[in-house]
Design an enzyme around this catalytic site. Structure first.
Site, PDB file in Angstrom:
ATOM      1  N   GLU A  83      47.616  25.974  16.060  1.00 47.20           N
ATOM      2  CA  GLU A  83      49.022  26.338  16.286  1.00 47.20           C
ATOM      3  C   GLU A  83      49.832  26.343  14.997  1.00 47.20           C
ATOM      4  OE1 GLU A  83      52.665  24.328  18.759  1.00 47.20           O
ATOM      5  OE2 GLU A  83      50.639  24.116  19.575  1.00 47.20           O
ATOM      6  N   ASP A  84      49.583  25.364  14.122  1.00 51.95           N
ATOM      7  CA  ASP A  84      50.482  25.159  12.976  1.00 51.95           C
ATOM      8  C   ASP A  84      49.884  25.469  11.611  1.00 51.95           C
ATOM      9  OD1 ASP A  84      52.427  24.328  14.721  1.00 51.95           O
ATOM     10  OD2 ASP A  84      51.993  22.194  14.503  1.00 51.95           O
TER      11      ASP A  84
END
Length: 708
Positions: A83-84
């Site tokens: 996600e990051d």
């Protein structure tokens, strides 16, 4: 239970704890995943200013306290990497295997997609997580641990963001923890959310709880000692503890039961943990001899466990000074399951697939999956999923004695869908305890329910007004959507054929090239999609007919034959409320986006306005020679005020075989009043008979057909 605040966790202490229950190779894999996450999150920091990698380490530590397996811990370390950071699922799979990559992907939010609203984004992420849960239940355990650490560290966020995250946690994640039997996590979620949403109330309640706790200590110890002595005298080995009420529980009871803090705290709660099921029942008899039980307050969740697998005996007693004493009695295993829920499956290293908590969790997730497949969009799915997270259940029996768990307030329709979707779709009546009962009647625990079905039956839209289970709501909506689609396509085909008739063309006579050209001009993929848009009133059929005629160089030769109505049941044909047409009236119709055909009386003023402003939307329509069904119509009855006149009019209407849907009385003056009746009739002749029967009554001054 007091809220657990985060403590610093370092890798070495964490690894030492893992070594107490994992193999050395597994511990090394978890450590390797930590170093990988540390490198991936290099330079990233949390809102508090700490290095970002401290968050996944805390999440993994929460899972290790549940004695989760090494793959879950690796997924926790890596849960924000996809996600990051720039690392994708394939890279993770290459490093740590497909199972860990799937777990991480299941927890990861959808960051590549654009959403119209925050609610839609959250709903779509929940839908994605549900699909991953269906493959591997550990996804939700990683997610709950992730959310728990985020809730513990809300302090650095803006107040409005704190409240938004806390509200979502309270609505979704705390109920999920309860559904999975993870009581410790549920309690901590609720207290942390309470503090974030209502900080002032939480502080005042906590201060009140501390002050009252000191005064209660001696009394609680006396009761605990009395219970322990009685159990020891009866040769029952037990651990008796006082149960501490948590903040949110006290606050919720004060609000829902409208009780003061003192009234809530006057109830003393104890837990008795014994070695076997047999001793549970013996302990129950023992304390019932010590204190008098309150009738109707005994619940046996050992014989009939809750939906999340929770098992315990609950009873309420009257103490020496008249104060209520709540007691839970359970075994050691039941206690572990009650506190840790599905996580106890890994705590006991159970390979038994029928392990009670795990089996029920799988059943719940498969139910969520079915709701997901039938939902029209992610917002509808999350709405139905929330309904199924109700903490209260009723337990009813099928005719063969099978126990079916339903949300509180469930009806026979909910029961039918819980048994099987086809039974729900074809149910027409029910028997409760061998007596016919309305489908809308709320069921009570212990009742025996039998569903009567018919192949010709189908879901009624009115069921949506009283069903409470997510599965029933989604199945009914799914059926109605399909029915609407099919009827829209059928109506669209009839309307287009009607518009093509003057050009001596028809749908069946169109070539593949003509259809392809038409779809290209309309920017649609299928003829079915085009017909649906016509049937729903989103495209005028005359325009489509003219496009086809122009491509063929055809001219209109005669007028259009009207469409025919033979029943009121079509989803995409609406009868206008302004004039309420019934069979026998001269009618016309116009297309309306989303409603399909809207039928009016020919003389209706609203239709005249539409005819002047949008003549292209008008469609010729007529009644079939034989029309079935019931049609809604309004009557305006002016009467002289007289005792019993309303009942007499209602009797005359029902004697003529009509149903009254609504009745409204308006007083004109001291002597006269106007009664507005909405009723169902089969045609104009039926209505005329009813009006004649009312008109001959002596107090009646005038009877007319009313218009809105």
């Amino acid at each position: 239970m007091p809220v657990i605040m985060p403590v610093a966790v370092n890798l070495e202490r964490f690894s030492h704890h893992l070594a107490s229950y994992l193999d050395a190779d597994q511990v090394n894999l978890v450590r390797r995943s930590y170093f990988y996450a540390e490198q991936a999150h290099e330079g990233q920091r949390r809102s508090s200013g700490e290095p970002y990698v401290t968050h996944p380490l805390h999440v993994a530590n929460i899972l290790s306290e549940m004695y989760m397996d090494h793959q879950s811990l690796m997924a926790a370390m890596l849960h924000d990497v996809i996600e990051d950071t720039a690392i994708n699922k394939m890279a993770l799979a290459a490093q740590f295997g497909d199972t860990v990559a799937d777990l991480v992907d299941g927890v990861s939010k959808l960051t590549q997609m654009e959403f119209e609203s925050q609610a839609e984004k959250e709903a779509e992420n929940f839908r994605k997580m549900t699909l991953a849960m269906a493959k591997d239940i550990r996804v939700i355990l990683v997610k709950l641990s992730d959310r728990l650490h985020n809730m513990r560290t809300l302090g650095a966020l803006r107040p409005e963001k704190k409240r938004r995250i806390a509200k979502q946690t309270l609505e979704i994640y705390a109920p999920i923890a309860a559904r999975l039997g993870m009581n410790d996590i549920r309690i901590e979620f609720e207290d942390l959310c309470f503090q974030a949403i209502y900080p002032m109330r939480a502080r005042r309640l906590e201060a009140a709880l501390k002050s009252v706790r000191g005064h209660r200590k001696e009394l609680v110890e006396t009761i605990r000692s009395d219970i322990s002595s009685r159990l020891e005298r009866d040769n029952i080995t037990a651990n008796v503890t006082g149960r501490e009420k948590h903040l949110f529980s006290i606050y919720s009871k004060m609000r829902s039961k409208k009780k003061s803090f003192k009234e809530i705290m006057d109830v003393h709660a104890f837990r008795i943990v014994v070695d076997s099921v047999d001793e549970c029942y013996r302990a129950l008899g023992s304390i019932h001899n010590l204190y008098k039980p309150i009738p109707g307050e005994f619940k046996d969740y050992i014989a009939i466990p809750k939906a999340n697998g929770y098992q315990s005996l609950h009873t309420v007693l009257v103490g020496l000074h008249g104060q209520p004493i709540e007691v839970q009695i359970r075994t050691q295993d039941m206690n572990a399951l009650a506190n840790q829920g599905i996580a106890a499956h890994w705590l006991y290293k159970s390979d038994d697939q029928d392990y009670v908590g795990h089996a029920r969790a799988r059943k719940w997730v498969s139910g969520l999956l079915e709701i997901q497949q039938q939902a029209g969009n992610s917002l509808e799915f999350i709405e139905n999923a929330k309904i199924d997270l109700f903490p209260d259940e009723v337990y009813v029996f099928s005719p063969k004695g099978k126990i079916v768990e339903l949300p509180a307030g469930a009806t026979a329709v909910d029961f039918a869908y819980a048994v099987h979707t086809d039974i729900g779709n074809h149910c027409i009546a029910c028997r409760v305890n061998d007596r016919l009962a309305p489908l809308s009647r709320q069921l009570q625990s212990g009742e025996r329910v039998a569903i009567i079905t018919s192949e010709a039956a189908q879901p009624n839209p009115n069921w949506l007004k009283f069903v409470v289970s997510g599965k029933a709501r989604s199945a009914i909506r799914h059926f109605l959507k399909n029915q609407r689609h099919n009827q829209s396509v059928e109506l669209g085909a009839r309307m287009l054929d009607q518009s093509l008739e003057p050009y001596t063309l028809s749908l069946d006579s169109l070539s593949t090239e003509q259809v392809d050209g038409l779809l290209a001009a309309c920017k649609l993929d299928t003829l079915e999609g085009l017909l649906e848009e016509i049937g729903l009133g989103q495209r005028p059929p005359h325009t489509i007919a003219q496009m086809l005629a122009a491509s063929e160089g055809a001219n209109a030769h005669h007028n259009t034959a009207p469409l025919v109505i033979d029943s009121p049941d079509a989803v995409v044909i609406t009868f206008a409320r302004c004039c309420r047409p019934i069979p026998g009236d001269t009618i016309a119709a116009h297309t309306s986006a989303g409603k399909g055909l809207v039928v009016h009386q020919e003389s209706c003023r609203n239709l005249t306005e539409i005819r002047n402003s949008k003549p292209e939307s008008i469609s010729p329509i007529s009644w079939a020679e034989h029309v079935s069904g019931e049609y809604v119509v309004g009557l305006r009855v002016e009467v002289a005020s007289e005792r019993g006149i309303i009942a007499n009019i209602a009797t005359r209407v029902s004697e003529q075989g009509a149903g009254i849907e609504k009745l409204q009385v308006n007083e004109r003056d001291a002597q006269n009043m106007v009664i507005l009746i909405t009723l169902t009739v089969s045609n104009r002749k039926h209505l005329a008979n009813i009006m004649r029967r009312i008109r001959v009554m002596s107090p009646v001054i005038r009877v007319t057909r009313s218009k809105n």
